[in-house]
Design a protein around this motif. Structure first.
Motif, PDB file in Angstrom:
ATOM      1  N   SER A 101      58.640  37.345  69.230  1.00  0.00           N
ATOM      2  CA  SER A 101      57.981  36.804  67.930  1.00  0.00           C
ATOM      3  C   SER A 101      59.538  35.782  67.217  1.00  0.00           C
ATOM      4  O   SER A 101      60.066  36.481  66.702  1.00  0.00           O
ATOM      5  N   GLN A 148      39.961  39.165  69.648  1.00  0.00           N
ATOM      6  CA  GLN A 148      39.967  40.279  70.276  1.00  0.00           C
ATOM      7  C   GLN A 148      38.718  40.891  70.723  1.00  0.00           C
ATOM      8  O   GLN A 148      38.294  41.382  71.006  1.00  0.00           O
ATOM      9  N   ALA A 205      54.768  44.174  63.840  1.00  0.00           N
ATOM     10  CA  ALA A 205      54.350  45.142  64.895  1.00  0.00           C
ATOM     11  C   ALA A 205      55.385  46.057  64.814  1.00  0.00           C
ATOM     12  O   ALA A 205      54.932  47.425  65.718  1.00  0.00           O
ATOM     13  N   TRP A 221      45.951  44.848  65.991  1.00  0.00           N
ATOM     14  CA  TRP A 221      46.337  43.157  66.156  1.00  0.00           C
ATOM     15  C   TRP A 221      45.977  42.499  65.335  1.00  0.00           C
ATOM     16  O   TRP A 221      45.925  43.419  63.824  1.00  0.00           O
ATOM     17  N   ARG A 269      50.252  46.043  73.811  1.00  0.00           N
ATOM     18  CA  ARG A 269      50.612  44.158  75.133  1.00  0.00           C
ATOM     19  C   ARG A 269      50.850  43.918  73.720  1.00  0.00           C
ATOM     20  O   ARG A 269      52.263  43.127  73.269  1.00  0.00           O
ATOM     21  N   HIS A 270      50.321  43.490  72.775  1.00  0.00           N
ATOM     22  CA  HIS A 270      50.282  42.603  71.719  1.00  0.00           C
ATOM     23  C   HIS A 270      51.452  43.135  70.954  1.00  0.00           C
ATOM     24  O   HIS A 270      52.428  41.735  70.550  1.00  0.00           O
ATOM     25  N   GLN A 284      44.526  41.192  81.800  1.00  0.00           N
ATOM     26  CA  GLN A 284      44.398  40.362  80.462  1.00  0.00           C
ATOM     27  C   GLN A 284      42.984  39.692  81.680  1.00  0.00           C
ATOM     28  O   GLN A 284      42.972  38.128  82.239  1.00  0.00           O
ATOM     29  N   ALA A 334      43.283  35.409  65.421  1.00  0.00           N
ATOM     30  CA  ALA A 334      43.769  36.266  66.798  1.00  0.00           C
ATOM     31  C   ALA A 334      42.976  37.451  66.736  1.00  0.00           C
ATOM     32  O   ALA A 334      42.546  37.653  67.827  1.00  0.00           O
ATOM     33  N   THR A 383      43.623  40.834  75.587  1.00  0.00           N
ATOM     34  CA  THR A 383      45.299  41.124  75.297  1.00  0.00           C
ATOM     35  C   THR A 383      45.046  42.630  74.615  1.00  0.00           C
ATOM     36  O   THR A 383      44.870  42.667  73.363  1.00  0.00           O
ATOM     37  N   HIS A 434      54.840  42.655  73.189  1.00  0.00           N
ATOM     38  CA  HIS A 434      55.479  40.377  73.283  1.00  0.00           C
ATOM     39  C   HIS A 434      55.741  40.635  71.335  1.00  0.00           C
ATOM     40  O   HIS A 434      56.772  39.718  71.797  1.00  0.00           O
ATOM     41  N   THR A 435      54.852  40.908  70.395  1.00  0.00           N
ATOM     42  CA  THR A 435      55.041  40.161  69.343  1.00  0.00           C
ATOM     43  C   THR A 435      57.036  40.416  68.947  1.00  0.00           C
ATOM     44  O   THR A 435      57.807  39.619  68.268  1.00  0.00           O
TER      45      THR A 435
END
Length: 354
Positions: free
Chosen positions: A276, A200, A285, A191, A267-268, A232, A196, A263, A271-272
């Motif tokens: 990103s 979480q 990531a 994370w 998934r984070h 989510q 952010a 999240t 997605h990043t």
């Protein structure tokens, strides 16, 4: 390279000179060449030198290679010609002694994760055509066109790894490097480190997860959900409150500071990495990702159908990894017109193409 006049000092025409062992160019006018006549020895390393703009590339590629490629393409089917970047017919009076040829193009190639010696030299195109037309297909399997033997096309790429031969995965070990830490102590390192990430953790408190017990002591079900769920949920967040105070606030439906969306760590990371625009965030990531061999194609990058076609008992990826000397040995019988398989059984008749 020597530019030759139209006749020798004794007055004899160069057309009368012996041609054995030489490539003879007469009247080359491609680009900035002005009726150049030149004899080049065959079976030798020939280097063209000169100042920029003197016509080196025009002679080597625009004239000699263009004609050699044209002669080579005359020997293959119209379908196969579509696989080549074809040059035009050179502006030249005559070229004698020139064999059909392919070329390693001048210039620095642009490589990628998918590049190989075969792709950069275009030899892979010929190999794919060989497997498409002369490969041994499993019983009942339909024809696969040459594009279907390429991991860089939708037809040929393994659907699991998209033709890379590797898959990117995130694991508990990669995302939680120190399981002795608690969630509050940032055990879930994947994370973000700033607000952010704190968000979480605050959401997990609202959801009732224990953020003050060492990660390794949490129930497996809780750990898997936190790391891997695709859910989510959106919940009220009460930053600054203890877990007990948060539970009471939720119970009495107190006004939250805001609504937060959970999240999972996986998934984070994914997605990043995929979306990103920050290279530093992408690198961070990627540090939580593990590269593994594709479980479907086992690193061979192709569909199962393409890998089921063999030549000399090898699928196309195994064949492409052979030393050139061994590849030549396996190709020799087919080049000599022998039609039996390596085990002595006859091959089926050559496939007829539309």
């Amino acid at each position: 390279m020597n530019d030759l006049p139209s006749s020798s000092r004794d007055g004899s025409s160069h057309d009368d000179w012996p041609r054995d062992g030489f490539v003879q160019v007469r009247g080359a006018r491609e680009h900035n060449l002005k009726n150049v006549d030149v004899d080049l020895p065959r079976g030798a390393l020939v280097v063209f030198t000169g100042v920029s703009g003197s016509g080196k590339s025009s002679l080597a590629f625009g004239t000699l290679y263009a004609e050699a490629q044209r002669r080579y393409l005359d020997s293959v089917s119209p379908y196969a010609r579509r696989l080549f970047n074809q040059l035009g017919t050179p502006d030249v009076d005559r070229i004698d002694g020139l064999p059909p040829a392919v070329a390693l193009q001048q210039g620095r190639g642009v490589t990628s994760a998918r590049s190989s010696v075969g792709s950069l030299t275009t030899l892979n195109n010929v190999l794919r055509l060989l497997y498409s037309r002369a490969g041994d297909y499993p019983p009942g399997q339909g024809i696969i066109y040459a594009e279907g033997f390429s991991p860089n096309t939708p037809e040929g790429a393994c659907p699991e790894c998209h033709g890379l031969g590797r898959v990117f995965a995130v694991t508990e070990e990669s995302m939680v490097p120190d399981p002795s830490l608690t969630i509050r102590e940032r055990a879930v390192a994947a994370w973000p480190t700033a607000w952010a990430g704190q968000n979480q953790r605050d959401i997990l408190v609202t959801l009732g997860y224990d953020v003050d017990t060492p990660w390794r002591d949490l129930p497996r079900e809780a750990r898997d959900w936190i790391l891997f769920t695709d859910e989510q949920p959106q919940v009220p967040v009460y930053p600054g409150l203890t877990p007990e105070e948060t539970r009471r606030a939720v119970k009495r439906r107190a006004e939250p500071s805001y609504l937060g969306t959970f999240t999972s760590a996986r998934r984070h990371v994914l997605h990043t990495f995929a979306n990103s625009g920050s290279e530093s965030m992408k690198r961070r990531a990627a540090s939580f990702m593990v590269i593994r061999e594709c479980p479907v194609c086992h690193g061979k990058r192709l569909t199962r159908a393409a890998l089921g076609v063999t030549f000399a008992g090898l699928d196309i990826m195994d064949f492409s990894r052979l030393p050139l000397r061994r590849a030549a040995e396996l190709l020799a019988p087919a080049a000599a017109g022998q039609t039996d398989r390596p085990d002595g059984t006859p091959r089926p008749p050559r496939r007829r193409w539309p």
